[in-house]
Design a protein around this motif. Structure first.
Motif, short mmCIF file in Angstrom:
data_model
loop_
_atom_site.label_atom_id
_atom_site.label_comp_id
_atom_site.label_asym_id
_atom_site.label_seq_id
_atom_site.Cartn_x
_atom_site.Cartn_y
_atom_site.Cartn_z
N TRP A 74 41.95 2.85 55.34
CA TRP A 74 40.66 3.44 54.96
C TRP A 74 40.26 3.02 53.55
O TRP A 74 39.12 2.61 53.33
N VAL A 75 41.18 3.09 52.60
CA VAL A 75 40.87 2.70 51.22
C VAL A 75 40.56 1.20 51.15
O VAL A 75 39.62 0.79 50.47
N MET A 76 41.33 0.40 51.87
CA MET A 76 41.06 -1.04 51.89
C MET A 76 39.68 -1.32 52.49
O MET A 76 38.95 -2.20 52.01
N GLY A 77 39.31 -0.58 53.54
CA GLY A 77 38.01 -0.78 54.15
C GLY A 77 36.87 -0.46 53.19
O GLY A 77 35.91 -1.23 53.07
N LEU A 78 36.97 0.68 52.50
CA LEU A 78 35.93 1.03 51.53
C LEU A 78 35.90 0.06 50.35
O LEU A 78 34.81 -0.27 49.84
N SER A 79 37.06 -0.38 49.91
CA SER A 79 37.11 -1.35 48.80
C SER A 79 36.42 -2.64 49.20
O SER A 79 35.66 -3.23 48.41
N ALA A 80 36.66 -3.11 50.43
CA ALA A 80 36.01 -4.33 50.90
C ALA A 80 34.50 -4.11 51.04
O ALA A 80 33.70 -5.00 50.72
N TRP A 81 34.11 -2.93 51.50
CA TRP A 81 32.68 -2.61 51.61
C TRP A 81 32.01 -2.69 50.24
O TRP A 81 30.90 -3.23 50.12
N MET A 82 32.67 -2.15 49.23
CA MET A 82 32.09 -2.18 47.89
C MET A 82 31.96 -3.60 47.35
O MET A 82 31.13 -3.88 46.49
N ARG A 83 32.80 -4.53 47.85
CA ARG A 83 32.71 -5.95 47.45
C ARG A 83 31.75 -6.72 48.36
O ARG A 83 31.60 -7.94 48.22
N ASP A 84 31.15 -6.00 49.33
CA ASP A 84 30.25 -6.61 50.32
C ASP A 84 30.98 -7.63 51.19
O ASP A 84 30.36 -8.59 51.68
N ASP A 85 32.28 -7.43 51.38
CA ASP A 85 33.07 -8.28 52.26
C ASP A 85 33.21 -7.55 53.60
O ASP A 85 34.19 -6.84 53.85
N MET A 86 32.23 -7.72 54.47
CA MET A 86 32.17 -6.93 55.69
C MET A 86 33.19 -7.37 56.74
O MET A 86 33.58 -6.58 57.60
N GLN A 107 36.36 -8.27 56.02
CA GLN A 107 37.57 -7.55 55.64
C GLN A 107 37.41 -6.04 55.85
O GLN A 107 38.35 -5.35 56.25
N ALA A 108 36.21 -5.53 55.60
CA ALA A 108 35.98 -4.11 55.82
C ALA A 108 36.19 -3.76 57.29
O ALA A 108 36.84 -2.75 57.62
N THR A 109 35.66 -4.59 58.19
CA THR A 109 35.87 -4.37 59.62
C THR A 109 37.35 -4.37 59.96
O THR A 109 37.83 -3.49 60.70
N LYS A 110 38.07 -5.33 59.42
CA LYS A 110 39.51 -5.46 59.71
C LYS A 110 40.26 -4.20 59.31
O LYS A 110 41.04 -3.64 60.10
N TYR A 111 40.04 -3.73 58.10
CA TYR A 111 40.86 -2.62 57.60
C TYR A 111 40.41 -1.26 58.13
O TYR A 111 41.24 -0.37 58.35
N PHE A 112 39.12 -1.09 58.36
CA PHE A 112 38.69 0.15 59.02
C PHE A 112 39.30 0.24 60.42
O PHE A 112 39.69 1.32 60.88
N THR A 113 39.40 -0.91 61.08
CA THR A 113 40.01 -0.93 62.41
C THR A 113 41.49 -0.58 62.34
O THR A 113 42.02 0.14 63.20
N ARG A 158 27.10 -5.46 60.18
CA ARG A 158 26.64 -6.24 59.02
C ARG A 158 27.30 -7.61 58.97
O ARG A 158 26.71 -8.57 58.48
N ALA A 159 28.53 -7.69 59.48
CA ALA A 159 29.24 -8.98 59.49
C ALA A 159 28.88 -9.82 60.71
O ALA A 159 29.39 -10.95 60.86
N LYS A 160 28.03 -9.29 61.59
CA LYS A 160 27.63 -9.96 62.83
C LYS A 160 28.81 -10.19 63.77
O LYS A 160 28.82 -11.15 64.55
N LEU A 161 29.79 -9.30 63.69
CA LEU A 161 30.93 -9.34 64.61
C LEU A 161 30.60 -8.42 65.78
O LEU A 161 31.21 -7.37 65.98
N TYR A 162 29.63 -8.82 66.56
CA TYR A 162 29.04 -7.91 67.53
C TYR A 162 30.02 -7.42 68.59
O TYR A 162 29.89 -6.29 69.08
#
Length: 551
Positions: A213-225, A227-233, A259-263
Motif C-alpha cells: 500500500w505504501v509503495m503504491g501511494l509513493s509511486a502514485w505521488m511520483r506519477d509512476d502509474m 509501479q502504482a498498479t503493481k504495488y497496489f495489486t 491512468r497507465a492504460k493497463l486496461y
C-alpha cells in the motif's frame, strides 16, 4: 474535471473490454418506517419474580421515578412501599441510595470474521514466539508508537533495527512494523524514505498488505502509474489483508491501471473491491460499475411468543418491564445478559425485541457477532436507526446515525477520557460554544449533555455549524475531518497537502484516526441512505472523482 473524465473512461472500459457483467440483484427493501406491531397481552406462565407489569404497576413505577428525578425522596419512598411487583424494585432503590447498579456482563462476545477487521492493515497473528518473546515485541511496538507519535520516524527506524528482537522476530511481523514506519515517512512527505523502508518491508515478507500500500501511494505521488498498479495489486492480494485493505488497494490499483492504460488489469481489480461491499472502497467500486448492493433489511417480527420466551429469563423479564415504564436504556443493558449464543430461539427473540423498540446499541452489537440464520447478516441490525434521530429530516437522519454509529455505537452512556459525552460524543466546551450556554462546562451541564435527546440536538447544531464553515462548504469529507480533528486541523491539512483529488486527500491525512473516521462515517452514511431509500448522491460524486458535497 480531470478525474471525472478518468472515471467515466474507467466505467466505459469495464463494459467495452470485458464481457458485460450482470448486476448484483438489489433485494426488495423493507420500508424503514413501518407501522408498529401491536403486541397483545401475552399469556405467560408467571413466576413470583417475573410477573408482567400491569398498567397500574407501570404507572406507579413511573410516578416514583418522576418524584426521584425531582429529588422528592420522601414522597417517592411512600410510594415504594406500595409496590407489589418488585421486578424493578432494585432500580428505584438504587436511586434512593445514590448507588449505581452493578455493570451487566455481556454475553455477546466476539465479532463475525468478515466484519472483524475494519481497520487498514493485516489480520495476521504469529504463533512462532516462545517464552517472553511476544511480550518483549509488544513493548518494542509501544516504544515505536511513542517515537512515531512525536514525528521521530528515523529514530523509530534506528531503534527497531538495533533491537535484539531482530534475532527472532517473525518475518511478517517485521514487514508490518517496517511498513508502519514507512507510512509515517509518507505522511511527512518524505517519499524516498517511505519507498526505501517499504521495500525493506516487502523483502521481509509480502504476506501483509501495508508495505504494498505504501509503495503504491509513493509511486502514485511520483506519477509512476505502472509501479502504482503493481504495488497496489500486491497489497490487494496479500493473504493477510483485511477486507478494508483489500477493497482499498484493489480500487486504487484500478485507478492506477486506468491512468497507465493497463486496461486488462482494471476489471479484475474492481471485482476484488466489489466483493467487500460493506467497506468504503467496496461501496465506491460497486457504484462505479453500476452494480446493485446485496444488503438485506428484513428482520424477524416481534411476536407474543418472543415475549413469553424473554419472560422465562430474569434479564429478559426486566427488559420488557423497563420498556413498559419508558426506560429504554436500561432495557437495552439487560438484553446483554441474555445467553443468546447458546439459544437460537432466544437470540431471535432478543434481536426482534431490540429492533421493534429501537434498542440500537444492542441491535448493532448482536448483529456484529451473530449471523443471520437465513444467511448473511442482519443488516438492519448492523445499521440500526436510533429513535432519538427519527424527528430529523430523512437526509439528516442518515447523517446523524452515521456519526452516532461511529462515535458511540448507540450507547447513550458512552464517555471517553477526554470528556466526550453521549451518543454523538460531544465535548462540554463544544456544547457550551454551540449553545452559548456555559452550563455545559459544569457537572450539572455535563449530566444534561448525556441525555440522548439533548445530545443529538446539540450534535445536530454542531454539524450544521461545521457545514457552513468556509473550509467545509457542505463537503462531507471536510465535515467528518472537522468533526473528528477540529476545524483548525482541517484548514492546516488542506493548506499543507494542497491536492485536488478527494480520495488522495483522505489517504494522505497524517492522522490514522481521522482517516479511519472519515471512511467509516461515509460508509455508514451511504448505507443508511440506501436503507432509507434515498439516493446516495455523494457516493456517485466520489465514484466520479468529485468532492462529496451535499448541496
Amino acid at each position: 474535471m480531470r478525474f471525472r473524465y478518468l472515471y467515466l473512461t474507467f466505467a466505459l472500459m469495464i463494459f467495452t473490454h470485458t464481457v458485460q457483467a450482470q448486476p448484483i440483484p438489489t433485494p426488495k427493501q423493507k420500508p424503514l418506517y413501518t407501522a408498529p406491531v401491536i403486541i397483545k397481552q401475552s399469556v405467560i406462565v408467571a413466576t413470583k419474580n417475573n410477573r408482567p407489569l400491569t398498567d397500574r404497576e407501570a404507572k406507579l413505577y413511573k410516578e416514583i421515578l418522576q418524584l426521584q428525578n425531582a429529588k422528592q425522596w420522601d414522597k417517592a419512598r411512600s410510594l415504594i412501599d406500595k409496590i407489589d411487583n418488585k421486578i424493578l424494585l432494585h432500580f428505584v432503590t438504587s436511586q434512593q441510595s445514590g448507588q449505581r447498579l452493578p455493570p451487566i456482563k455481556s454475553n455477546i462476545q466476539g465479532t463475525l470474521a468478515d466484519l472483524r477487521y475494519f481497520a487498514r492493515g493485516s489480520k495476521y497473528i504469529s504463533e512462532s514466539y516462545k517464552g517472553g518473546q511476544r511480550y518483549e515485541l509488544n513493548l518494542v511496538k509501544e516504544e515505536l508508537e511513542k517515537y512515531l507519535d512525536r514525528g521521530a520516524v528515523s529514530s523509530a527506524l534506528s531503534f527497531f533495527n538495533r533491537h535484539r528482537v531482530q534475532t527472532y522476530i517473525d518475518p511478517i511481523d517485521k514487514s508490518q512494523i517496517l511498513a508502519e514506519i514507512a507510512s509515517h515517512y509518507l505522511y511527512l512527505k518524505r517519499y524516498d524514505s517511505a519507498r526505501a523502508t517499504a521495500l525493506k518491508a516487502l523483502k521481509s515478507s509480502d504476506q501483509a498488505p501495508l508495505a504494498g500500500w505504501v509503495m503504491g501511494l509513493s509511486a502514485w505521488m511520483r506519477d509512476d502509474m505502472v509501479q502504482a498498479t503493481k504495488y497496489f495489486t500486491v497489497a490487494a492480494r496479500a493473504p493477510y489483508a483485511s477486507p478494508w485493505m483489500t477493497s482499498a488497494a484493489s480500487y486504487w490499483g484500478a485507478r492506477a491501471a486506468t491512468r497507465a492504460k493497463l486496461y486488462k488489469e482494471v476489471s479484475p481489480l474492481l471485482a476484488m473491491a466489489v466483493k467487500n461491499q460493506r467497506t468504503f472502497y467496496g461501496l465506491i467500486a460497486t457504484k462505479a460499475l453500476g452494480y446493485g448492493y446485496d444488503f438485506n433489511w428484513t428482520m424477524p417480527q416481534y411476536t407474543i411468543e418472543h415475549t413469553d420466551l424473554l419472560y422465562s429469563f430474569d434479564a429478559g423479564a426486566r427488559a420488557v418491564a423497563y420498556i413498559k415504564i419508558g426506560e429504554t436504556s436500561m432495557a437495552q443493558e439487560e438484553l446483554f445478559a441474555l445467553p443468546v449464543k447458546k439459544n437460537p430461539k432466544l437470540a431471535e427473540a432478543a434481536i426482534a425485541f431490540a429492533h421493534h423498540y429501537n434498542l440500537a446499541g444492542y441491535a448493532m452489537r448482536f448483529s456484529s457477532a451473530m449471523a443471520n440464520p437465513a444467511g448473511g447478516y442482519y443488516d438492519a441490525g448492523l445499521f440500526p436507526v436510533s429513535s432519538w434521530t427519527k424527528l430529523a429530516k430523512d437526509d439528516d437522519t442518515a447523517m446523524l446515525n452515521a456519526f452516532i454509529r461511529q462515535e458511540s455505537r448507540f450507547r447513550a452512556t458512552a464517555m471517553n477520557a477526554t470528556g466526550a459525552t453521549g451518543l454523538m460524543q460531544i465535548m462540554p466546551n463544544t456544547a457550551a460554544f454551540i449553545t452559548e450556554d456555559g452550563i455545559y462546562k459544569t457537572p450539572e451541564g455535563q449530566s444534561q449533555l448525556s441525555q440522548p435527546l439533548n445530545n443529538v440536538k446539540i450534535g445536530t447544531q454542531y454539524l450544521n455549524h461545521l457545514l457552513d464553515l468556509q473550509n467545509v462548504d457542505n463537503d462531507m469529507f471536510s465535515l467528518t475531518i472537522a468533526y473528528n480533528a477540529g476545524p483548525g486541523k482541517l484548514r492546516r491539512w488542506k493548506n499543507d497537502l494542497n491536492v485536488d483529488d478527494p480520495l488522495l486527500f483522505i489517504e494522505l491525512l497524517p492522522s490514522s484516526e481521522t482517516r479511519a473516521f472519515v471512511e467509516r462515517v461515509m460508509t455508514n452514511y451511504w448505507i443508511y441512505q440506501m436503507q432509507m431509500d434515498n439516493d446516495p448522491k455523494t457516493l456517485m460524486a466520489v465514484a466520479q472523482g468529485d468532492w462529496p458535497k451535499i448541496k
